[in-house]
Design a protein around this motif. Sequence first.
Motif, PDB file in Angstrom:
ATOM      1  N   THR A 105      -6.887  -6.919  10.400  1.00  0.00           N
ATOM      2  CA  THR A 105      -6.533  -5.777   9.555  1.00  0.00           C
ATOM      3  C   THR A 105      -6.137  -4.570  10.397  1.00  0.00           C
ATOM      4  O   THR A 105      -5.155  -3.876  10.098  1.00  0.00           O
ATOM      5  CB  THR A 105      -7.718  -5.408   8.638  1.00  0.00           C
ATOM      6  N   CYS A 113       1.729   1.418  10.774  1.00  0.00           N
ATOM      7  CA  CYS A 113       1.568   2.883  10.712  1.00  0.00           C
ATOM      8  C   CYS A 113       1.667   3.602  12.057  1.00  0.00           C
ATOM      9  O   CYS A 113       1.801   4.826  12.068  1.00  0.00           O
ATOM     10  CB  CYS A 113       0.214   3.224  10.072  1.00  0.00           C
ATOM     11  N   LEU A 194     -11.503  -1.391   4.197  1.00  0.00           N
ATOM     12  CA  LEU A 194     -11.032  -0.466   3.153  1.00  0.00           C
ATOM     13  C   LEU A 194     -10.340   0.747   3.762  1.00  0.00           C
ATOM     14  O   LEU A 194      -9.299   1.204   3.258  1.00  0.00           O
ATOM     15  CB  LEU A 194     -12.210  -0.022   2.290  1.00  0.00           C
ATOM     16  N   LEU A 195     -10.902   1.261   4.847  1.00  0.00           N
ATOM     17  CA  LEU A 195     -10.304   2.425   5.508  1.00  0.00           C
ATOM     18  C   LEU A 195      -8.910   2.099   6.039  1.00  0.00           C
ATOM     19  O   LEU A 195      -7.942   2.837   5.773  1.00  0.00           O
ATOM     20  CB  LEU A 195     -11.205   2.890   6.650  1.00  0.00           C
ATOM     21  N   ASN A 197      -6.903  -0.335   5.171  1.00  0.00           N
ATOM     22  CA  ASN A 197      -5.980  -0.649   4.084  1.00  0.00           C
ATOM     23  C   ASN A 197      -5.528   0.613   3.346  1.00  0.00           C
ATOM     24  O   ASN A 197      -4.358   0.734   2.959  1.00  0.00           O
ATOM     25  CB  ASN A 197      -6.634  -1.623   3.103  1.00  0.00           C
ATOM     26  N   CYS A 198      -6.447   1.563   3.141  1.00  0.00           N
ATOM     27  CA  CYS A 198      -6.065   2.820   2.485  1.00  0.00           C
ATOM     28  C   CYS A 198      -5.067   3.596   3.335  1.00  0.00           C
ATOM     29  O   CYS A 198      -4.076   4.124   2.814  1.00  0.00           O
ATOM     30  CB  CYS A 198      -7.306   3.669   2.223  1.00  0.00           C
ATOM     31  N   LEU A 199      -5.295   3.634   4.644  1.00  0.00           N
ATOM     32  CA  LEU A 199      -4.360   4.318   5.529  1.00  0.00           C
ATOM     33  C   LEU A 199      -3.007   3.603   5.556  1.00  0.00           C
ATOM     34  O   LEU A 199      -1.955   4.246   5.616  1.00  0.00           O
ATOM     35  CB  LEU A 199      -4.944   4.397   6.940  1.00  0.00           C
ATOM     36  N   THR A 200      -3.042   2.273   5.486  1.00  0.00           N
ATOM     37  CA  THR A 200      -1.794   1.507   5.465  1.00  0.00           C
ATOM     38  C   THR A 200      -1.014   1.769   4.185  1.00  0.00           C
ATOM     39  O   THR A 200       0.209   1.952   4.214  1.00  0.00           O
ATOM     40  CB  THR A 200      -2.102   0.002   5.604  1.00  0.00           C
ATOM     41  N   VAL A 201      -1.715   1.804   3.053  1.00  0.00           N
ATOM     42  CA  VAL A 201      -1.055   2.097   1.781  1.00  0.00           C
ATOM     43  C   VAL A 201      -0.444   3.487   1.805  1.00  0.00           C
ATOM     44  O   VAL A 201       0.699   3.693   1.344  1.00  0.00           O
ATOM     45  CB  VAL A 201      -2.060   1.961   0.618  1.00  0.00           C
ATOM     46  N   LYS A 202      -1.176   4.457   2.340  1.00  0.00           N
ATOM     47  CA  LYS A 202      -0.655   5.817   2.431  1.00  0.00           C
ATOM     48  C   LYS A 202       0.610   5.854   3.278  1.00  0.00           C
ATOM     49  O   LYS A 202       1.604   6.510   2.910  1.00  0.00           O
ATOM     50  CB  LYS A 202      -1.711   6.730   3.035  1.00  0.00           C
ATOM     51  N   PHE A 238      -2.885  -7.626   2.659  1.00  0.00           N
ATOM     52  CA  PHE A 238      -3.681  -7.243   1.491  1.00  0.00           C
ATOM     53  C   PHE A 238      -4.362  -8.450   0.844  1.00  0.00           C
ATOM     54  O   PHE A 238      -5.473  -8.319   0.318  1.00  0.00           O
ATOM     55  CB  PHE A 238      -2.801  -6.518   0.475  1.00  0.00           C
TER      56      PHE A 238
END
Length: 345
Positions: A105, A113, A194-195, A197-202, A238
């Motif tokens: 991940t 990113c 989770l951290l 993945n959230c940064l990747t989505v952003k 994901f």
Amino acid sequence: MLPPMILLIRDIYYSILTVLGAPANLLTIVILSGGNCGLSKCISLYMVAMATADLMVMIFNVIVYHIFTYHFPHSFLSYTAVCKFILYMNTVTLHISMWFTVSFTFDRFVAICCEKFKTKYCTVRTATTVVTMVSALLCLQTLPFFFAYKPEQIINNIRWGCHPRMDFFSSPAGVAYSWLQTVLIPWLPFVLILLFNCLTVKCILVASRVRRGFRTHIDDNQSNPEMENRRKSIILLFTVSGSFILLWLTSAVSFIATGLVNTVHYRGNYAAPEYIATETGYMLMNMRSCTNTCIYAATQTKFREKLKKLLTAPWAFILKWILKMKTETKAFCFSSHSIAVCVPF
């Protein structure tokens, strides 16, 4: 008298999981090791590492511990030294599988990113170093398991079984180690995944807004291989991360609710909610060790093609051999004019 329902479900479940999971992980290792799956060497290395860890989970946690040890309680697997080794490998393989997912991940987060850091980090050399270091550190971190258990009984100077040492778990070092195993180890990977993945989505959302500004200058029907590969990489990330979180969540909660001693070596009421929650968590956690193959087949076209080819190869060979034998038999019949009856080989 029938055994408790949870034990019947567990026996059937682990038998099916063994039949499906072990060959699936083995096929995944063979396919990914051969390359040419449309993935970078860095991603392939992490995926091979995860498949290898999952195969070790299937061998030690499912086959050896939940099947052989349970159904053959008086075999050599019940020797204290062997029992300690099995418990040690159970924990090591689960933790390695968990942290390989975290490493994968983080690697995809950097690749998507962090453009400047990508060329230095997302390499085969870095991936090999990460996989090796994670494996070594987790093997060392789990060594106290050998000191946390004592023989259940000694018969003819032979030590049988493994029983938790209360003096170890009640000591300050044992309390700290139990907290590490039941709180930090299960939950830290969730937080990190989770951290990342959230940064990747952003990062993806920001990049999408930028691309919309240039869309008027780009033909919408024009295919972009780089963007297609990026999309597949994001889907793969994901799905792997989501599968890990969903299937490990029950086990992580039960770890905290029941504690390390009861989770690893439970001897309570089979109808107790704590026991059912623990066993359910283990079943879901072990099922995660054979889901990655389905994820790869669903998201990666070339992997799916190679898997299909590998599965159909033995049947294609048998069919080819049968057709060859029929052809040779017919050729023998037509060439032997003096023989009235043709007998096939």
